[in-house]
Motif scaffolding. Sequence first.
Motif, PDB file in Angstrom:
ATOM      1  N   ALA A 163       0.831  -1.212   0.000  1.00 32.83           N
ATOM      2  CA  ALA A 163       0.000   0.000   0.000  1.00 32.83           C
ATOM      3  C   ALA A 163       0.858   1.251   0.000  1.00 32.83           C
ATOM      4  O   ALA A 163       0.522   2.251  -0.653  1.00 32.83           O
ATOM      5  CB  ALA A 163      -0.927  -0.009   1.212  1.00 32.83           C
ATOM      6  N   MET A 164       1.964   1.213   0.731  1.00 36.24           N
ATOM      7  CA  MET A 164       2.861   2.380   0.764  1.00 36.24           C
ATOM      8  C   MET A 164       3.471   2.629  -0.608  1.00 36.24           C
ATOM      9  O   MET A 164       3.662   3.788  -1.005  1.00 36.24           O
ATOM     10  CB  MET A 164       3.944   2.186   1.821  1.00 36.24           C
ATOM     11  CG  MET A 164       3.421   2.210   3.246  1.00 36.24           C
ATOM     12  SD  MET A 164       4.717   1.903   4.468  1.00 36.24           S
ATOM     13  CE  MET A 164       5.688   3.435   4.313  1.00 36.24           C
ATOM     14  N   ASP A 165       3.795   1.571  -1.332  1.00 36.77           N
ATOM     15  CA  ASP A 165       4.329   1.733  -2.693  1.00 36.77           C
ATOM     16  C   ASP A 165       3.360   2.518  -3.565  1.00 36.77           C
ATOM     17  O   ASP A 165       3.767   3.306  -4.426  1.00 36.77           O
ATOM     18  CB  ASP A 165       4.593   0.369  -3.331  1.00 36.77           C
ATOM     19  CG  ASP A 165       5.850  -0.299  -2.785  1.00 36.77           C
ATOM     20  OD1 ASP A 165       6.676   0.394  -2.163  1.00 36.77           O
ATOM     21  OD2 ASP A 165       5.993  -1.523  -2.980  1.00 36.77           O
ATOM     22  N   GLU A 166       2.049   2.299  -3.329  1.00 37.43           N
ATOM     23  CA  GLU A 166       1.013   2.974  -4.112  1.00 37.43           C
ATOM     24  C   GLU A 166       0.506   4.240  -3.432  1.00 37.43           C
ATOM     25  O   GLU A 166      -0.352   4.932  -4.000  1.00 37.43           O
ATOM     26  CB  GLU A 166      -0.169   2.016  -4.322  1.00 37.43           C
ATOM     27  CG  GLU A 166       0.189   0.744  -5.061  1.00 37.43           C
ATOM     28  CD  GLU A 166      -0.974  -0.246  -5.104  1.00 37.43           C
ATOM     29  OE1 GLU A 166      -2.095   0.132  -4.698  1.00 37.43           O
ATOM     30  OE2 GLU A 166      -0.755  -1.388  -5.548  1.00 37.43           O
ATOM     31  N   GLU A 167       1.006   4.517  -2.215  1.00 41.80           N
ATOM     32  CA  GLU A 167       0.519   5.628  -1.395  1.00 41.80           C
ATOM     33  C   GLU A 167      -1.000   5.550  -1.260  1.00 41.80           C
ATOM     34  O   GLU A 167      -1.720   6.537  -1.392  1.00 41.80           O
ATOM     35  CB  GLU A 167       0.974   6.972  -1.958  1.00 41.80           C
ATOM     36  CG  GLU A 167       2.495   7.108  -1.965  1.00 41.80           C
ATOM     37  CD  GLU A 167       2.998   8.462  -2.427  1.00 41.80           C
ATOM     38  OE1 GLU A 167       2.183   9.282  -2.902  1.00 41.80           O
ATOM     39  OE2 GLU A 167       4.213   8.721  -2.310  1.00 41.80           O
ATOM     40  N   ARG A 168      -1.476   4.336  -0.952  1.00 38.77           N
ATOM     41  CA  ARG A 168      -2.898   4.065  -0.823  1.00 38.77           C
ATOM     42  C   ARG A 168      -3.329   4.269   0.622  1.00 38.77           C
ATOM     43  O   ARG A 168      -2.671   3.809   1.541  1.00 38.77           O
ATOM     44  CB  ARG A 168      -3.171   2.639  -1.287  1.00 38.77           C
ATOM     45  CG  ARG A 168      -4.613   2.223  -1.247  1.00 38.77           C
ATOM     46  CD  ARG A 168      -4.874   0.916  -2.003  1.00 38.77           C
ATOM     47  NE  ARG A 168      -3.723   0.108  -2.305  1.00 38.77           N
ATOM     48  CZ  ARG A 168      -3.369  -0.978  -1.601  1.00 38.77           C
ATOM     49  NH1 ARG A 168      -4.050  -1.329  -0.533  1.00 38.77           N
ATOM     50  NH2 ARG A 168      -2.330  -1.690  -1.977  1.00 38.77           N
ATOM     51  N   PHE A 169      -4.467   4.931   0.834  1.00 41.75           N
ATOM     52  CA  PHE A 169      -4.898   5.246   2.202  1.00 41.75           C
ATOM     53  C   PHE A 169      -5.330   3.999   2.971  1.00 41.75           C
ATOM     54  O   PHE A 169      -4.805   3.700   4.033  1.00 41.75           O
ATOM     55  CB  PHE A 169      -6.047   6.262   2.198  1.00 41.75           C
ATOM     56  CG  PHE A 169      -6.572   6.542   3.588  1.00 41.75           C
ATOM     57  CD1 PHE A 169      -5.886   7.380   4.456  1.00 41.75           C
ATOM     58  CD2 PHE A 169      -7.736   5.929   4.035  1.00 41.75           C
ATOM     59  CE1 PHE A 169      -6.342   7.606   5.747  1.00 41.75           C
ATOM     60  CE2 PHE A 169      -8.208   6.152   5.328  1.00 41.75           C
ATOM     61  CZ  PHE A 169      -7.505   6.995   6.185  1.00 41.75           C
ATOM     62  N   LEU A 170      -6.291   3.268   2.467  1.00 41.54           N
ATOM     63  CA  LEU A 170      -6.875   2.172   3.228  1.00 41.54           C
ATOM     64  C   LEU A 170      -6.139   0.866   2.923  1.00 41.54           C
ATOM     65  O   LEU A 170      -6.056   0.442   1.773  1.00 41.54           O
ATOM     66  CB  LEU A 170      -8.359   2.031   2.892  1.00 41.54           C
ATOM     67  CG  LEU A 170      -9.232   1.227   3.861  1.00 41.54           C
ATOM     68  CD1 LEU A 170      -9.164   1.797   5.275  1.00 41.54           C
ATOM     69  CD2 LEU A 170     -10.679   1.214   3.363  1.00 41.54           C
ATOM     70  N   ILE A 171      -5.612   0.239   3.980  1.00 44.38           N
ATOM     71  CA  ILE A 171      -4.878  -1.018   3.836  1.00 44.38           C
ATOM     72  C   ILE A 171      -5.750  -2.126   4.403  1.00 44.38           C
ATOM     73  O   ILE A 171      -6.037  -2.153   5.604  1.00 44.38           O
ATOM     74  CB  ILE A 171      -3.534  -0.980   4.580  1.00 44.38           C
ATOM     75  CG1 ILE A 171      -2.719   0.262   4.186  1.00 44.38           C
ATOM     76  CG2 ILE A 171      -2.733  -2.249   4.293  1.00 44.38           C
ATOM     77  CD1 ILE A 171      -1.445   0.439   4.995  1.00 44.38           C
ATOM     78  N   LEU A 172      -6.164  -3.043   3.534  1.00 45.26           N
ATOM     79  CA  LEU A 172      -7.070  -4.122   3.933  1.00 45.26           C
ATOM     80  C   LEU A 172      -6.424  -5.474   3.622  1.00 45.26           C
ATOM     81  O   LEU A 172      -6.621  -6.035   2.540  1.00 45.26           O
ATOM     82  CB  LEU A 172      -8.409  -3.994   3.202  1.00 45.26           C
ATOM     83  CG  LEU A 172      -9.193  -2.703   3.464  1.00 45.26           C
ATOM     84  CD1 LEU A 172     -10.447  -2.668   2.607  1.00 45.26           C
ATOM     85  CD2 LEU A 172      -9.541  -2.573   4.942  1.00 45.26           C
ATOM     86  N   PRO A 173      -5.650  -6.008   4.565  1.00 48.02           N
ATOM     87  CA  PRO A 173      -5.059  -7.335   4.331  1.00 48.02           C
ATOM     88  C   PRO A 173      -6.105  -8.424   4.123  1.00 48.02           C
ATOM     89  O   PRO A 173      -5.828  -9.431   3.488  1.00 48.02           O
ATOM     90  CB  PRO A 173      -4.255  -7.588   5.619  1.00 48.02           C
ATOM     91  CG  PRO A 173      -4.012  -6.228   6.201  1.00 48.02           C
ATOM     92  CD  PRO A 173      -5.227  -5.427   5.844  1.00 48.02           C
ATOM     93  N   HIS A 174      -7.312  -8.212   4.703  1.00 50.96           N
ATOM     94  CA  HIS A 174      -8.445  -9.096   4.445  1.00 50.96           C
ATOM     95  C   HIS A 174      -9.346  -8.371   3.434  1.00 50.96           C
ATOM     96  O   HIS A 174     -10.136  -7.497   3.818  1.00 50.96           O
ATOM     97  CB  HIS A 174      -9.226  -9.371   5.723  1.00 50.96           C
ATOM     98  CG  HIS A 174      -8.452 -10.109   6.775  1.00 50.96           C
ATOM     99  ND1 HIS A 174      -7.572  -9.465   7.627  1.00 50.96           N
ATOM    100  CD2 HIS A 174      -8.438 -11.420   7.111  1.00 50.96           C
ATOM    101  CE1 HIS A 174      -7.046 -10.358   8.447  1.00 50.96           C
ATOM    102  NE2 HIS A 174      -7.545 -11.549   8.154  1.00 50.96           N
TER     103      HIS A 174
END
Length: 270
Positions: free
Chosen positions: A229-240
């Motif tokens: 997610a950090m690589d994409e600078e994505r706000f919401l991280i949902l491992p599930h």
Amino acid sequence: MRIEGSVAVVTGGGNGIGRALASGLVDRGARVVVADLDGAAAQKVADDIDARTPGSAVAVAADVSDEDRIREILARAESEFGPVDLYFANAGVAGRPGLDIDESVWEQAFDVNLRAHIRAAKLLVPDWVERGQGYFVSTASAAGLLTQIGAAAYSVTKHAAVGFAEWLSVTYGDRGVRVSCLCPMGVDTVLLHAGEESGSSLGELATRAVVSAGAVLTPEQVAEAVFAAMDEERFLILPHPEVLEMYRHKGADYDRWIRGMRRYRQSLES
């Protein structure tokens, strides 16, 4: 934002997700301060990392909800490695389950799960805005999007953590401050099993609700999701990934979702 060459602080770094984040960050070229209330656990993580990559990690024993201690952690990071680029507000507490809990339990939950994030951001963001870059990763929970059955203090404070992360991104995201919010369901950590070990029927219910809702991931799997997610600078991280579909159902018909959660609670109690 690139992890390689950065300076990171990981709170709650002595175990679980924090330990996996600290190790993974160094594997990706960062230098890390491992902060934890359990100083021995933090030191063990730092020593294990240094055995692989010498000079890349230091440990600090600290209550990371205390603003003065956060200030000391940031100063230690700068003296050892340089200004902090990445801050992982990962420390968390479950709190005792139910509604009939002491005010001190609520205070601890708010302090560790929310105010620690606010206090860290207050110290970090002005410098990041001046430098034009910085990354704040907030560990919340799927409970911050969906509510965890049985766990009032945990659910309420994790909702608040999501809200603060959103506000931080909205307010500073166009000024170089990147923000991501981690919202996993079951992860094989001490926190997952706190409910069933609480001696409370509601605590046992809280743990059953999580482990029966989806796969229980390893901390390392969650850390990999964070880095992606950090690589994409994505706000919401949902491992599930299923959490997103649950969240959509909630937003589409709130009353139906609450009725469904009641039925789910009843099925777990039977």
